[in-house]
Design a protein around this motif. Structure first.
Motif, PDB file in Angstrom:
ATOM      1  N   HIS A  75      34.031  47.615  16.413  1.00  0.00           N
ATOM      2  CA  HIS A  75      32.702  48.384  16.521  1.00  0.00           C
ATOM      3  C   HIS A  75      31.818  47.639  15.864  1.00  0.00           C
ATOM      4  CE1 HIS A  75      34.287  52.259  18.193  1.00  0.00           C
ATOM      5  NE2 HIS A  75      35.438  52.032  17.434  1.00  0.00           N
ATOM      6  N   ALA A 115      32.358  57.150  21.629  1.00  0.00           N
ATOM      7  CA  ALA A 115      32.921  57.237  19.970  1.00  0.00           C
ATOM      8  C   ALA A 115      31.685  56.450  19.246  1.00  0.00           C
ATOM      9  CB  ALA A 115      34.262  56.976  19.850  1.00  0.00           C
ATOM     10  N   SER A 119      28.961  57.462  16.572  1.00  0.00           N
ATOM     11  CA  SER A 119      29.195  57.277  15.085  1.00  0.00           C
ATOM     12  C   SER A 119      28.014  56.519  14.795  1.00  0.00           C
ATOM     13  CB  SER A 119      30.238  56.047  15.026  1.00  0.00           C
ATOM     14  OG  SER A 119      30.347  55.584  13.755  1.00  0.00           O
ATOM     15  N   ARG A 120      27.155  55.600  15.757  1.00  0.00           N
ATOM     16  CA  ARG A 120      26.135  54.959  15.161  1.00  0.00           C
ATOM     17  C   ARG A 120      24.716  55.930  15.338  1.00  0.00           C
ATOM     18  NH1 ARG A 120      24.098  49.796  17.997  1.00  0.00           N
ATOM     19  NH2 ARG A 120      25.623  48.718  17.056  1.00  0.00           N
ATOM     20  N   ARG A 122      25.352  59.269  14.192  1.00  0.00           N
ATOM     21  CA  ARG A 122      25.526  59.833  13.030  1.00  0.00           C
ATOM     22  C   ARG A 122      25.034  59.018  11.796  1.00  0.00           C
ATOM     23  NH1 ARG A 122      30.332  61.289  15.243  1.00  0.00           N
ATOM     24  NH2 ARG A 122      31.592  59.553  14.220  1.00  0.00           N
TER      25      ARG A 122
END
Length: 146
Positions: A75, A115, A119-120, A122
């Protein structure tokens, strides 16, 4: 003047090797449309998104005709630095490069991409709370009866 025609060289057959070439059809799948780079060469499938890099190494398992997919996911932070690593092994049964195996690999690639993108989002939309002092000053008042 007589012009001599030279024989045309025969085209060389492309060297196709490795297990990943049987998964090359995933490149045209719409679930990978957001990918910056997709490659199916030798025994490796590489998919690069802005927020994650996914490498899937393929290996035949002895006996039973099963395929081991080792997924390595990196990631990326918004600045491009490495934020985290994940690893997962997936064992697939069936004919090598079959529709079911391609769908299973695509499902995992898409899940990791979703995902990482979530996440980015959020992180980008996180509301920071004001810092609280470590020691709260409290006042206690007591009513005195005379």
């Amino acid at each position: 003047m007589i012009q001599a025609t030279l024989p045309r060289p025969r085209p060389r057959p492309a060297l196709v090797r490795g297990l990943a070439t049987r998964f090359a059809l995933i490149i045209t799948d719409p679930r990978l449309s957001a990918a910056l780079y997709v490659s199916c060469t030798d025994d490796t499938i590489d998919v690069h998104y802005p927020e994650t890099r996914i490498r899937c190494r393929l290996r035949r398992l002895a006996g039973g005709g099963r395929l081991l997919c080792s997924l390595h996911v990196t990631h990326l932070a918004p600045d491009g630095s490495t934020e985290g690593h994940h690893h997962m092994d997936l064992t697939l049964a069936g004919a090598l490069g079959s529709d079911a195996q391609r769908e299973a690999v695509l499902h995992q690639l898409h899940a990791y991409h979703c995902a990482a993108a979530a996440s980015r989002v959020r992180v980008a939309t996180r509301v920071l709370r004001p810092a609280r002092p470590l020691h709260h000053v409290t006042h206690h008042g007591f009513a005195a009866v005379a």
